[in-house]
Structure formats: C-alpha cells, structure tokens
Design a protein around this motif. Structure first.
Motif, mmCIF file in Angstrom:
data_model
loop_
_atom_site.group_PDB
_atom_site.id
_atom_site.type_symbol
_atom_site.label_atom_id
_atom_site.label_comp_id
_atom_site.label_asym_id
_atom_site.label_seq_id
_atom_site.Cartn_x
_atom_site.Cartn_y
_atom_site.Cartn_z
ATOM 1 N N THR A 1 -10.717 41.344 7.471
ATOM 2 C CA THR A 1 -9.977 40.472 8.383
ATOM 3 C C THR A 1 -8.495 40.828 8.314
ATOM 4 O OG1 THR A 1 -9.563 38.781 6.694
ATOM 5 C CG2 THR A 1 -11.635 38.623 7.937
ATOM 6 N N ASP A 2 -7.732 40.343 9.311
ATOM 7 C CA ASP A 2 -6.292 40.604 9.332
ATOM 8 C C ASP A 2 -5.622 40.090 8.060
ATOM 9 O OD1 ASP A 2 -6.758 41.708 11.753
ATOM 10 O OD2 ASP A 2 -5.599 40.246 12.926
ATOM 11 N N GLU A 3 -6.051 38.924 7.598
ATOM 12 C CA GLU A 3 -5.440 38.356 6.389
ATOM 13 C C GLU A 3 -5.701 39.232 5.173
ATOM 14 O OE1 GLU A 3 -7.310 36.703 8.534
ATOM 15 O OE2 GLU A 3 -5.774 35.407 9.472
ATOM 16 N N ILE B 1 1.787 46.352 5.476
ATOM 17 C CA ILE B 1 1.497 45.291 6.438
ATOM 18 C C ILE B 1 1.964 43.958 5.853
ATOM 19 C CG2 ILE B 1 -0.344 43.995 7.596
ATOM 20 C CD1 ILE B 1 -1.935 46.589 7.738
ATOM 21 N N GLU C 1 1.843 41.570 11.254
ATOM 22 C CA GLU C 1 0.892 42.130 12.209
ATOM 23 C C GLU C 1 0.253 43.395 11.649
ATOM 24 O OE1 GLU C 1 2.487 42.760 16.045
ATOM 25 O OE2 GLU C 1 3.094 40.673 16.344
ATOM 26 N N VAL C 2 -1.044 43.533 11.890
ATOM 27 C CA VAL C 2 -1.773 44.723 11.456
ATOM 28 C C VAL C 2 -1.360 45.906 12.324
ATOM 29 C CG1 VAL C 2 -4.058 45.781 11.258
ATOM 30 C CG2 VAL C 2 -3.712 43.385 10.601
#
Length: 452
Positions: A70-72, A40, A43-44
């Motif tokens: 979280t996405d980060e 990644i 985008e996840v």
C-alpha cells in the motif's frame, strides 16, 4: 567476430582487473557516484522497481496483486530517478545493480546514486554489471548465507571505476548495446523454440493418454467434459478407485534423534523433477520406528496438496525409493488397474483440471480440494495398452527432450558469449574504437525492441 587488443597496456594495480589500456584512468567509486538521499515521504513516486541479474533495473511484476504494498507501506522507500545507478548491496554477487531507465522506488535496503556527467551512463551500466566487476564485488562481500552476502559502504566507496575517455565510453556502450541486443534476439528465438517443443511434447502426451495410439479404433463419449471421446474399450474411473492415498507429517524438529539420518523426507521443494531418488532433508530409522513418520513405497506418486506452489504448477513426482513425506504432500499408491508411470503422466496432464479444484488456505497458500480431486474421472486403458503407450511416449519425448536440451545449451553458450563480450569491452581487453554496425543490419532501436 574478433577484435584487436589495444596497442599498449599498463598495470591497473587491481589484481582482478589486470592490465588496462595505457591511456585509461581509474577513480574510486565515491568520485564518480553521489548517493541520492531522496525517499518517499508523502506521494509515491513511480512504480516499484527490482533488479534483474540479466537486464538490470526493471518494473517489478507481481504474480499476486495481494502482495503489492500500500502507499502507506511505501513511505521511507528510496526514490529512483532515470539515469541513476541503483545498487542492491546484498545481491552484488548476482549483478544486483544497474542504471535505471525508469522513475520509481525501491526497497530501503537498496541505494541509488547520481552519476558524474562526464560518464556515459550506458557504459557505466555495462561496466558495473560485467562479469569481471561481479568477481571484484564477490571478493569483498561478507556474511554467512550466500543469498545475503553484503558489501560494506566503505568498501563500495573505494571500489575502482575504470575511466576511458568520454568518446570511448560512448563507443563501447554503442558497441555493447548493439551486440547484446543481437545476442538477446538470438536467445529469445531459442526460448520460443523451447516453448514450441514443450507444447508439442505436452500435446503428444495428452493425445496419447486420452485417445490412444490407434487413430482407427472405435471411440465413445466419455461423459467427462474435459476428456471428450475416448477409445470404446477403455474404462472411465474416478481416481479414488484406482489408487490408495497416504498422508505425511513432520517429525518434531526439537528431537534431534529424528533428523539427519539416511531416509529421504520429501517436501514441496523436492518435487521439481518427474522422478525422485533423494531429497534435501533426511530423517532417521528411529523416526520411523517411533511412529514420528512413515514410509511410502517405491512407485508412489507424490503430489503437493497444500502450498503456494499450487498457484503456479501442479507437481507430480514418482518416488524411486521408499521415503517419508511431509504434511503438504500426499502419496498416491497405484492399484493393479493402473501403472504408476502411466498414472503420473495422467495426473500431470490433468493439471489444469486439478487447479480448478483449489481452495484458499490463508496467506496466499492454495490447497487441493481432496474430495473433489480424488473423484476426478480418468481414462483407463487395459494395463497392456498402458505399457505400449508409455513406450511410445518414451521414444517421442526422448527426441523432443533432446531438441530442448540442444536449444538450452545454445542459450548457455550465447549467455557466455554475451558476458565475455561485455567484460572484454569494458575492461579494455578488446579495442572497439573502430567498430561500426554492419551495413544492412537493423537499427539499434529496433534490435533492442526485438530483444525485449
């Protein structure tokens, strides 16, 4: 059901594999699998995936949504595409790998591999997770802790992969998908039976300790919402008037003279059973004499007052020997008004009520609101009647526990049958080339859907 052996075998050259069908081949892992470098970066991709030792690759389920990343935080995680082999090299002794049916992502500690198109993916899934292969991995794992033993990349790259013909792979996979789905459905039936027996057990206990054994006895309103009516001759009393409380603590870890003695020292990890005669950790007489810890008496009821475990269950355990406890536990010492065993049953039955009396203690940890909980009103029969109720509970629960044990034993046997069948088929110990599903059996798709 029995199956023939192959007509001719040859030495595989691998001790833990033994003989294999004469027309089968073996290739090294590196010639069958190609590691995917995909991670990644922006985008996840899909859901977080995890490895189940029983089923393989699954979508990870979170007990606490606050633990979801979280996405980060997911940047750098490995991407998994459907049909890839996903490997957790620190979990191979627990079948920590499988072919994924999902698109998603896994921890950077995992690896994902594309599979050579000449291989049947379902065959690979069964082969690489088989008990025989787990034994092979285990011999090559290195490390100190059993839960973090790891196979080195070089060892994995030369690991032997069995190669029947493609049509044979497909037939073996077809056979195993059908048979394991059938076994899984039988296991699920036993699990449902266990849940029903446990519900019946709990219902009997709850009724006995709140309504008594005599259905003709006059009743009265307890004045407590969750109790409803109780026998008219019973008392209603707050817990704190039935018991005394004793707190615990942890002797200094830096003082080695306090530790590894003969005195049990209980913590939440010990409270996994209804009675406790020994603990994982022990302290010395010196720790008691110096005041670093104190003993709670035999018959004390131990409860967890702080910890993550409170988010799921409410452990209640009776101490069968004098022992010390840590600061996350509380010892509840019964007075003459209530039998210890009876109190333990009452407290277990009040778990749902108790769990509504929790506070957050930080980092996902729960803590019992002691003042509210100790004020909880409980039904108290005369001591003689408590003893009669305990006798009835012992008789009925022993019968139900025996049925539960039988069902659990059936699951163990089915698990063993499942594992043995997979290993025998994927290593060529049995020949399933002529197998066909029995007439009138459900389709594979419906059998798998029922099992899941």
């Amino acid at each position: 059901m029995s199956f023939p052996a192959y007509p001719e075998y040859k030495d595989s050259g691998v001790v833990w594999l033994g003989g294999i069908p004469a027309h089968w081949n073996i290739k090294k892992f590196r010639y069958v699998f190609e590691e995917s470098p995909e991670k990644i970066t922006d985008e996840v991709v899909g859901d977080m995936l995890s490895v189940s030792g029983y089923r393989g690759i699954e979508v990870k389920q979170y007990d606490d949504e606050g633990r979801r990343r979280t996405d980060e935080e997911l940047f750098g995680y490995r991407v998994v595409r459907p049909g890839q082999l996903v490997v957790n090299t620190m979990w191979l002794n627990y079948a920590g790998l499988g072919v994924s049916e999902h698109e998603g992502h896994v921890s950077p500690a995992y690896r994902s591999y594309w599979i050579d198109p000449v291989m049947d993916k379902r065959f690979i899934h069964h082969l690489m997770r088989s008990g025989t292969y787990v034994q092979g991995y285990t011999q090559l794992l290195t490390g100190i802790r059993p839960n973090s033993l790891q196979m080195g990349r070089d060892d994995l790259m030369v690991f032997p992969v069995l190669l029947p013909t493609k049509s044979e792979q497909t037939q073996i996979a077809r056979f195993l998908d059908h048979e394991t789905a059938r076994i899984d459905a039988l296991i699920e039936e036993q699990r449902r039976l266990i849940e029903l027996l446990k519900e019946k057990r709990q219902a009997f206990i709850s009724h006995a300790v709140t309504k008594g054994l005599d259905p003709t006895v006059p009743m009265k309103d307890s004045g407590v919402e969750w109790l409803g009516e109780v026998p008219a001759h019973w008392d209603i009393s707050p817990l704190k008037y039935l018991v005394s409380f004793r707190s615990g603590g942890t002797p200094s870890k830096e003082n080695l003279d306090y530790w590894d003695g003969d005195i049990p020292w209980a913590s939440a990890k010990d409270l996994k059973q209804e009675v406790l005669a020994d603990t994982i950790d022990h302290i010395t007489e010196f720790a008691i004499e110096s005041g670093a810890a104190s003993l709670v008496p035999v018959g004390s009821i131990l409860i967890v007052v702080r910890g993550m475990i409170l988010a799921r269950i409410f452990p209640v355990t009776e101490a069968l020997v004098p022992m010390a406890i840590n600061q996350d536990l509380k010892a509840v010492i019964p007075s003459e008004r209530i039998c210890g065993k009876y109190l333990a049953v009452l407290l277990r039955g009040s778990s749902l009520e108790s769990l509504s009396r929790l506070d957050e203690a930080g980092h996902g940890t729960k803590a019992l609101r002691m003042e509210n909980w100790s004020s909880m009103e409980l039904p108290v029969p005369p001591v003689e009647e408590q003893i009669l109720i305990l006798g009835a509970l012992e008789s009925e629960t022993a019968h139900l526990d025996s049925l539960i044990e039988d069902a659990e034993h059936s699951i163990e046997l089915l698990d063993e049958r499942r594992s043995a069948l997979i290993s025998a088929a994927v290593t060529g110990k049995i020949d399933v080339r002529g197998w066909q599903p029995p007439a009138g059996t459900p389709s594979l798709e419906s059998a798998i859907a029922e099992a899941h």
